[in-house]
Design an enzyme around this catalytic site. Structure first.
Site, PDB file in Angstrom:
ATOM      1  N   SER A 181      -7.357  -5.704   8.870  1.00 59.39           N
ATOM      2  CA  SER A 181      -8.553  -5.747   9.655  1.00 59.39           C
ATOM      3  C   SER A 181      -8.364  -6.371  11.096  1.00 59.39           C
ATOM      4  CB  SER A 181      -9.582  -6.429   8.917  1.00 59.39           C
ATOM      5  OG  SER A 181     -10.196  -5.597   7.673  1.00 59.39           O
ATOM      6  N   GLU A 237       7.895  -1.051  11.348  1.00 63.36           N
ATOM      7  CA  GLU A 237       6.550  -2.193  11.199  1.00 63.36           C
ATOM      8  C   GLU A 237       6.851  -3.208  10.656  1.00 63.36           C
ATOM      9  OE1 GLU A 237       4.693  -3.102   8.313  1.00 63.36           O
ATOM     10  OE2 GLU A 237       5.875  -1.873   6.614  1.00 63.36           O
ATOM     11  N   CYS A 253       0.883  -1.224  -0.110  1.00 70.40           N
ATOM     12  CA  CYS A 253      -0.210   0.080  -0.067  1.00 70.40           C
ATOM     13  C   CYS A 253       1.019   1.358   0.110  1.00 70.40           C
ATOM     14  CB  CYS A 253      -0.851  -0.145   1.145  1.00 70.40           C
ATOM     15  SG  CYS A 253      -0.060   0.247   2.787  1.00 70.40           S
TER      16      CYS A 253
END
Length: 428
Positions: A194, A114, A50
């Site tokens: 999610s 991350e 992304c």
């Protein structure tokens, strides 16, 4: 041969450009096939997330190879080369190698340290091999890159408590509404992002959470991971009616087109009801025109930068420690790279010496006669092989270890002359 990387990231391009260059996994095989068909690209690997699209190539004419990658990107994105080029970065050999390792270690991420990027790099390696883009050189590079990423995570504390895109989105939501416990929250999508959204929402006190997904089974699997929390499940077909009753909506799907826009929201939203949308997908799930509605506020991944910046400073010193580890891994790859130039000479020399050994051994055994037993033959075979290996060991080690390019080439030329080696024939 040389290595190059051409790409763009959250540092060089806004989300509206990045989404045009996102290559979803189902399209990866055709993208790699297209790139490898160019005349100056020998190997290729594509990293698409992304926050970045990066194309790693091996080329014997690196400038031509970079032009071919740029041409591919322009065709794929339908953007003119002139407007695309301002968003691209291009790195060669050692810079490309270091960059790949920084990426895998999370040092080039929007969220410093991350962890998700390492698994994405592993997937890039797997798909590159599967679709025949990755061969000898990129295979070694990505193996070393993955090792580097693992070392940074195990030998430094940069990943400890590192925020993700999902946690940054939840943190921004908390800043905007103050009390998440009082909000009705919907999450569209049931993938890894999610799962992290649910995890961080629960930790911040949210109690009214629902998940919408095309596959109810996958949404139920996600909900089961949070058994202490009551999470409602809805099919994607009910998305608009569910959103109409929610205060906050997070979108995280793999859709390549927007799934929410102004028209859809106008049809279901009461003008007096306020709604916040947090879109952490690239390509975007939420169309920019939703911000034209006075009762709707929408945020995308680029809006998270301010939140992320607050969490970065504490890990910057850790990043310096991580860089020292990466420099070791780059040096290791570079030593292997330098050794490639010596392979043909070493292989040719070994083959010549081995041929001589076999011929002389055959002569000796024929003179000893048939009464000379197999066991004795094995001993002499091992003896001659051991002598050859010991004689060749030091010259080969020294040749591979020579860091000065000119000195190494001079050594190889001397070996070729002294032993009358035909390296060209060996290469064929």
């Amino acid at each position: 041969m040389n290595i190059a990387v051409v790409g763009l990231s959250h540092k060089t391009a806004p989300v509206e450009v990045r989404e045009k260059l996102s290559i979803p996994e189902p399209q990866m095989e055709s993208a790699i096939a297209h790139l490898i068909s160019y005349p100056h690209i020998e190997e290729v690997a594509v990293l698409s997330t992304c926050n970045r699209l990066e194309i790693y190539i091996v080329s014997n004419e690196v400038e031509q190879g970079i032009r071919e990658v740029t041409q591919f990107l322009a065709e794929y994105s339908k953007l003119p080369v002139r407007s695309l080029r301002q968003h691209l970065f291009m790195l060669l050999h050692e810079d490309a190698v270091m960059h790949s390792m920084r990426v895998a270690a999370g040092l080039d991420s929007l969220v410093l340290g991350e962890g998700q990027i390492l698994s994405q790099v592993k997937n890039t390696h797997k798909l590159g091999q599967q679709y025949n883009g990755i061969k000898t050189i990129l295979n070694r590079l990505f193996k070393q890159t993955i090792t580097a990423g693992k070392r940074v995570r195990t030998e430094t504390s940069i990943g400890t408590g590192a925020v993700s895109i999902s946690s940054a989105a939840v943190e921004l939501a908390q800043i905007k509404v103050q009390n998440l416990a009082a909000c009705r929250v919907a999450i569209v999508g049931a993938g890894k992002m999610s799962r992290l959204l649910v995890q961080h929402l629960v930790s911040k006190g949210a109690v009214q959470i629902c998940i919408l997904n095309r596959s109810l089974e996958r949404a139920e699997e996600l909900a089961k991971q949070f058994s202490e929390q009551t999470i409602e499940i809805y099919p994607l077909s009910e998305m608009m009616s569910v959103i109409a009753e929610r205060d906050i909506v997070f979108t995280s799907t793999s859709a390549t087109e927007t799934i929410l826009d102004r028209t859809k929201l106008e049809m279901v939203l009461d003008p007096s009801r306020r709604l916040m949308l947090f879109d952490i997908s690239v390509p975007r799930n939420v169309h920019a025109n939703v911000n034209e509605l006075t009762n709707v506020q929408a945020f995308n991944v680029d809006d998270l930068k301010a939140v992320v910046a607050q969490n970065q400073e504490s890990r910057r010193k850790m990043a310096q420690e991580a860089l020292r580890l990466l420099e070791e891994e780059v040096a290791s790859f570079d030593a292997w790279w330098r050794s490639l130039e010596t392979v043909s000479t070493i292989s040719c020399l070994r083959n010549k010496i081995e041929t001589i050994r076999e011929q002389e051994l055959e002569k000796a055994l024929s003179r000893l006669g048939s009464e000379f037993g197999d066991k004795h033959q094995e001993v002499i075979e091992a003896l001659t092989r051991g002598i050859v290996n010991k004689i060749l060991h030091d010259p080969m080690v020294q040749l591979r270890a020579e860091q000065d390019v000119e000195a190494r080439r001079h050594c190889m030329q001397t070996l070729q002359m002294l032993f009358n080696l035909d390296v060209g024939e060996q290469a064929v």
